[in-house]
Design a protein around this motif. Sequence first.
Motif, short mmCIF file in Angstrom:
data_model
loop_
_atom_site.label_atom_id
_atom_site.label_comp_id
_atom_site.label_asym_id
_atom_site.label_seq_id
_atom_site.Cartn_x
_atom_site.Cartn_y
_atom_site.Cartn_z
N PRO A 180 0.82 -1.21 0.00
CA PRO A 180 0.00 0.00 0.00
C PRO A 180 0.86 1.27 0.00
O PRO A 180 1.87 1.33 0.69
CB PRO A 180 -0.80 -0.08 1.31
CG PRO A 180 -0.51 -1.39 1.91
CD PRO A 180 0.64 -2.03 1.21
N VAL A 181 0.46 2.24 -0.78
CA VAL A 181 1.15 3.54 -0.75
C VAL A 181 0.49 4.36 0.35
O VAL A 181 -0.69 4.67 0.29
CB VAL A 181 1.07 4.25 -2.12
CG1 VAL A 181 1.65 5.66 -2.02
CG2 VAL A 181 1.81 3.43 -3.17
N LEU A 182 1.27 4.67 1.39
CA LEU A 182 0.71 5.39 2.54
C LEU A 182 0.47 6.86 2.20
O LEU A 182 -0.35 7.52 2.84
CB LEU A 182 1.66 5.29 3.74
CG LEU A 182 1.97 3.86 4.21
CD1 LEU A 182 3.08 3.87 5.24
CD2 LEU A 182 0.73 3.18 4.77
N GLY A 183 1.17 7.35 1.21
CA GLY A 183 0.94 8.72 0.78
C GLY A 183 2.16 9.37 0.18
O GLY A 183 3.23 8.76 0.09
N ILE A 184 1.97 10.63 -0.25
CA ILE A 184 3.05 11.41 -0.86
C ILE A 184 3.42 12.58 0.03
O ILE A 184 2.56 13.25 0.59
CB ILE A 184 2.61 11.98 -2.24
CG1 ILE A 184 2.21 10.86 -3.19
CG2 ILE A 184 3.72 12.83 -2.85
CD1 ILE A 184 1.83 11.36 -4.58
N VAL A 185 4.72 12.81 0.18
CA VAL A 185 5.22 14.02 0.85
C VAL A 185 5.79 14.93 -0.24
O VAL A 185 6.58 14.48 -1.06
CB VAL A 185 6.35 13.68 1.86
CG1 VAL A 185 6.98 14.96 2.41
CG2 VAL A 185 5.81 12.82 2.99
N GLU A 186 5.34 16.19 -0.24
CA GLU A 186 5.94 17.13 -1.18
C GLU A 186 7.10 17.82 -0.47
O GLU A 186 6.90 18.56 0.50
CB GLU A 186 4.92 18.15 -1.66
CG GLU A 186 5.49 19.07 -2.72
CD GLU A 186 4.45 19.97 -3.36
OE1 GLU A 186 3.79 19.54 -4.33
OE2 GLU A 186 4.27 21.11 -2.89
N ASN A 187 8.32 17.55 -0.94
CA ASN A 187 9.49 18.15 -0.31
C ASN A 187 9.99 19.31 -1.16
O ASN A 187 9.80 19.33 -2.37
CB ASN A 187 10.60 17.10 -0.15
CG ASN A 187 11.75 17.61 0.70
OD1 ASN A 187 11.53 18.33 1.69
ND2 ASN A 187 12.96 17.28 0.31
N MET A 188 10.63 20.25 -0.51
CA MET A 188 11.09 21.50 -1.14
C MET A 188 9.91 22.15 -1.84
O MET A 188 9.98 22.61 -2.97
CB MET A 188 12.23 21.22 -2.12
CG MET A 188 13.31 20.33 -1.51
SD MET A 188 14.83 20.37 -2.45
CE MET A 188 15.52 18.76 -2.07
N GLY B 110 1.69 15.78 3.41
CA GLY B 110 2.13 17.09 3.85
C GLY B 110 3.22 17.65 2.98
O GLY B 110 3.75 16.97 2.09
N GLU B 111 3.53 18.92 3.22
CA GLU B 111 4.55 19.58 2.42
C GLU B 111 5.63 20.16 3.33
O GLU B 111 5.36 20.68 4.40
CB GLU B 111 3.94 20.66 1.54
CG GLU B 111 2.93 21.55 2.26
CD GLU B 111 2.03 22.31 1.27
OE1 GLU B 111 1.81 23.50 1.50
OE2 GLU B 111 1.59 21.70 0.27
N VAL B 112 6.87 19.99 2.89
CA VAL B 112 8.03 20.48 3.64
C VAL B 112 8.66 21.59 2.82
O VAL B 112 8.95 21.39 1.64
CB VAL B 112 9.05 19.34 3.86
CG1 VAL B 112 10.27 19.84 4.61
CG2 VAL B 112 8.41 18.17 4.59
N PRO B 113 8.86 22.77 3.41
CA PRO B 113 9.44 23.86 2.62
C PRO B 113 10.90 23.62 2.29
O PRO B 113 11.59 22.82 2.94
CB PRO B 113 9.30 25.07 3.54
CG PRO B 113 9.23 24.51 4.92
CD PRO B 113 8.58 23.17 4.79
N LEU B 114 11.36 24.31 1.28
CA LEU B 114 12.79 24.36 0.99
C LEU B 114 13.37 25.32 2.01
O LEU B 114 13.00 26.49 2.05
CB LEU B 114 12.99 24.91 -0.43
CG LEU B 114 14.42 25.08 -0.91
CD1 LEU B 114 15.07 23.74 -1.10
CD2 LEU B 114 14.45 25.86 -2.20
#
Length: 378
Positions: free
Chosen positions: A281-289, A322-326
């Motif tokens: 299963p794909v638990l999800g996507i994290v958008e990095n930078m 979630g998203e992690v900023p650069l």
Amino acid sequence: MAVKDDVLAALGKVLSPDGKPLTQSGTLSDIVATDGKVFFSITVDAAAVKQWEPVRERAEAAVRATAGVTSALVALTGERAPGAGSAAPSRRPQMQAPPGRPQPGGHAPPSPAGIPGVEAIIAVASGKGGVGKSTTAVNLALGLRDLGLKVGILDADIYGPSMPKLLAIRERPQTIGGTRLKPIVRHGIPVMSIGFLIEEETPMIWRGPMVMSALTQMLREVEWGALDIMVVDMPPGTGDAQLTMAQQVPLKGAVIVSTPQDLALIDARRGIAMFRRVNVPVLGIVENMSYFLCPHCGERSDIFGHGGARAEAERLAVPFLGEVPLDMEIREKSDSGQPVVAVAPDGALAKIYRDIAARVRDEISIASRPAPKIVIEA
Ligand SMILES: Nc1ncnc2c1ncn2[C@@H]1O[C@H](COP(=O)(O)OP(=O)(O)O)[C@@H](O)[C@H]1O
Ligand SMILES: [Mg+2]
């Protein structure tokens, strides 16, 4: 290479179960020898693994006794014989069906055995390198730890291990009783990486069986202890190592890390397709930078066209984690071996990672729920 020849000579004196010298048994992988550290694998029919275990031990002892050898790791890998079993046809991980094509036979391979004491194993993966997968893996693990979970980190990036640098680990793992390894503990988290065992300059000659045996060894011959979650930092791409992981251990799920750029997303999509193909299963996507927060004026700029991963997650029907900023702090801290969640736990960045960790934890429990039983009335 003198050591390698000596190793081969030593292995010629070790006998396989049928009495033939090991070097003539056709079971040996390439032998990797760097700076006195020797690695190789013995690949045999899965049904014969028990008989071969003493051979593996003798081989390891023989190599260790060879002049110039300081350490030896020999992995024994069981392979299903052609035609054996009723479900999946025998194939090595690297011979999996290419992306997009259905599995031959349409059967799922039998579930691999878990690691005793480890509740859930999750992979942190990305279609390509440099998207911040390792940085995410470390901070996610620390975030999970902050939620009160017992966490371990396995660096499965055989070609480019990151944990020695990200966690400033320079010591070597100790062995217990000659064969089992003790992980290195940092910030309360046991960590294992091939980078602890080999030098950075080791040539990239690890191929199929070598990758597989190194991974198997790091999974099964390390004293992980009791863990709620093992976070695996996967090598980039959709090759042997990923498929090996999915086949060697029951992965509870995969977290896909992507930058917002389209190209990275295409790679992310490939990663997702790969895990789906092996029923992980794909638990999800994290958008990095994801976006850039100016440290001076606080203004936010979406330099890469932020939001691509969220839209893509929706389109692919996978959770957005979630998203992690650069952020310069993330870069500086990871590059100096001080992950931001560990050293600035009260900051905004640590909170972002903890929120992602909480979502991952929730997705794991959803993925762990047994499928509803469908009762058909007679
Ligand atoms: N959110 C971020 N902000 C700033 N730099 C980052 C961020 N995430 C990762 N980096 C930096 O990008 C580089 C690549 O990250 P890394 O985690 O090693 O990627 P990967 O494992 O995907 O190859 C590293 O120098 C890391 O410090
Ligand atoms: Mg990495």
